[in-house]
Design an enzyme around this catalytic site. Structure first.
Site, PDB file in Angstrom:
ATOM      1  N   LYS A   1     -20.316 -49.047  49.873  1.00 28.03           N
ATOM      2  CA  LYS A   1     -19.058 -48.844  50.596  1.00 28.03           C
ATOM      3  C   LYS A   1     -19.125 -49.424  52.018  1.00 28.03           C
ATOM      4  O   LYS A   1     -18.199 -50.102  52.464  1.00 28.03           O
ATOM      5  CB  LYS A   1     -18.759 -47.341  50.642  1.00 28.03           C
TER       6      LYS A   1
ATOM      7  N   ARG B   1     -11.021 -35.508  53.014  1.00 30.16           N
ATOM      8  CA  ARG B   1     -11.902 -34.939  52.000  1.00 30.16           C
ATOM      9  C   ARG B   1     -11.187 -33.851  51.214  1.00 30.16           C
ATOM     10  O   ARG B   1     -11.673 -33.412  50.179  1.00 30.16           O
ATOM     11  CB  ARG B   1     -13.142 -34.347  52.672  1.00 30.16           C
TER      12      ARG B   1
ATOM     13  N   ARG C   1     -33.793 -48.087  47.027  1.00 25.47           N
ATOM     14  CA  ARG C   1     -33.567 -48.109  48.461  1.00 25.47           C
ATOM     15  C   ARG C   1     -34.536 -47.153  49.169  1.00 25.47           C
ATOM     16  O   ARG C   1     -35.052 -47.454  50.236  1.00 25.47           O
ATOM     17  CB  ARG C   1     -32.113 -47.717  48.758  1.00 25.47           C
TER      18      ARG C   1
ATOM     19  N   ARG D   1     -35.444 -42.893  53.872  1.00 29.49           N
ATOM     20  CA  ARG D   1     -34.534 -41.751  53.895  1.00 29.49           C
ATOM     21  C   ARG D   1     -34.979 -40.748  52.845  1.00 29.49           C
ATOM     22  O   ARG D   1     -35.031 -41.056  51.658  1.00 29.49           O
ATOM     23  CB  ARG D   1     -33.102 -42.211  53.574  1.00 29.49           C
TER      24      ARG D   1
ATOM     25  N   ARG E   1     -26.007 -35.343  45.194  1.00 23.67           N
ATOM     26  CA  ARG E   1     -25.091 -36.028  46.123  1.00 23.67           C
ATOM     27  C   ARG E   1     -23.973 -36.720  45.359  1.00 23.67           C
ATOM     28  O   ARG E   1     -22.820 -36.703  45.781  1.00 23.67           O
ATOM     29  CB  ARG E   1     -25.852 -37.064  46.959  1.00 23.67           C
TER      30      ARG E   1
END
Ligand code: IMP
Ligand code: MG
Length: 368
Positions: free
Chosen positions: A192, A267, A306, A312, A324
């Protein structure tokens, strides 16, 4: 700015300008028709206000009557004009002055002239308050023109949009909304951020990432940032009002923007309503919700990959990743439904090369 039905209109011609135009038109009528005892024919509904203003300014013997012709729907003039109703007077041998609120394509006056000539009038003259030369398709000369206007849709002073606006004492024009406002969605790992960056360049949009806006306001201790922080520090959710005020400030910072990409907001349905309100106050709307669609398994693989380099921690654990993604779909479902109801939802295949995906997004944006 005013709203009539679904459309917004902005002030265009002030009342004193209209009055001055009617003064001049009427004085020409008074000069030309001093002893012909004309019969003025107002074309309803639009001409009622114009007719009364002309009558107040015509100082010779005359009669006035009203007729009705085609009904006019929406903002595009209809080409099939229906028959004349309401004329009781015998107009044979008379000087007739047709009073129109506006001449657009000219279909209406062409029809009217034919009808009145058939009735044996000695003379048929046309007086129109407004005239759109660019839209006019006829050779018929208009005898009296109040004001020439560009080819725009107007309301007020008798003219309407689907029945509304006739009572406005000044003229408004349709507000052209050329903004492209996107609500961008994509599950974690869908790319995104990358696409937002590309679209921002390509379409000259301003990317408003709610997360960035929050961080900026808190870091710079703006009034709203400080307020937001006070909630965050107490472990509470920042109220929508605070968030929307921050977004509003961002939008106001970019008055020349061709549009915005909203990222991370809305949201909830309530937030979507607030966003609609915010944009409406700028004379605009959400153009589309665009959601990148990527299969869960592809996302999991991408994020694990990733995670090997990004460091992360939330990219390293498959369970965390799957959760998630689930949270994303729970949130998105509500908004997908919200925007689908307005015909504004677009799902875009998010698997492929960056440029391929941009192409797909562009083909949606280009239709908006
Ligand atoms: P025409 O036959 O195309 O000349 O259009 C004549 C009629 O269309 C007018 O009498 C109005 O009723 C309507 N019309 C044309 N332009 C406008 C506009 O800008 N606003 C509202 N009505 C309009
Ligand atoms: Mg009309």
């Amino acid at each position: 700015m005013i709203t009539l039905h679904d459309l917004k209109f902005i002030p265009f011609i002030a009342e004193d300008k209209i009055s001055a135009a009617i003064d001049e038109l009427s004085s020409n009528l008074t000069k030309d028709l001093s002893d012909s005892n004309p019969i003025f024919i107002g074309v309803l509904n639009g001409a009622f206000m114009f007719v009364s203003e002309v009558m107040k300014r015509f100082h010779h013997e005359c009669e006035v009557s009203f007729v009705k012709l085609a009904s006019y729907d929406g903002t595009e003039t209809t080409s099939n004009v229906t028959k004349l109703i309401g004329l009781q007077e015998d107009v044979s041998g008379r000087t007739v002055v047709i009073l129109e609120d506006i001449v657009d394509t000219g279909n209406t006056i062409e029809e009217l002239i034919t009808i009145f000539k058939d009735k044996g009038c000695s003379e048929v003259k046309i007086a129109t308050l407004f005239f759109k030369p660019e839209a006019y398709t006829k050779d018929i000369k208009l005898d009296y023109i109040g004001m020439k206007i560009p080819n725009r849709f107007i309301v007020g002073y008798g003219l309407d949009y689907n029945g509304l606006g006739r009572n406005l004492t000044e003229v408004y024009q349709l507000k052209q909304d050329n903004m492209t406002n996107l609500v961008l969605f994509g599950p974690p790992g869908a790319g995104k951020g990358t696409q937002a960056e590309v679209l921002k360049q390509k379409y000259d949009l301003v990317h408003i990432s709610t997360g960035d806006v929050f961080r900026y306001n808190i870091k710079n201790a703006t009034e709203l940032g400080t307020l937001a922080k006070s909630y965050i520090d107490k472990g509470q959710l920042v109220p929508d009002e605070v968030t929307i005020n921050m977004l509003n400030a961002e939008v106001d910072k970019n008055p020349e923007a061709k549009g915005f990409i909203f990222d991370g907001f809305p949201r909830t349905e309530a937030q979507a309503d607030s966003l609609a309100e915010l944009l409406s106050s700028k004379g605009s709307t959400v153009s589309a919700m665009v959601a990148l669609e990527v299969d869960d398994e592809v996302l999991v693989q991408r994020l694990l990959e990733r995670g090997k380099t990004s460091g992360r921690p939330d990219d390293a654990d498959e369970g965390v990743i799957r959760n998630r993604i689930k949270v994303y779909y729970d949130e998105t479902a509500i908004l997908k439904n919200y925007y689908q109801k307005q015909d504004k939802y677009y799902g875009v295949d998010g698997v492929g090369d960056i440029s391929e995906i941009t192409e797909r997004l562009s083909s949606v944006i280009d239709t908006l």
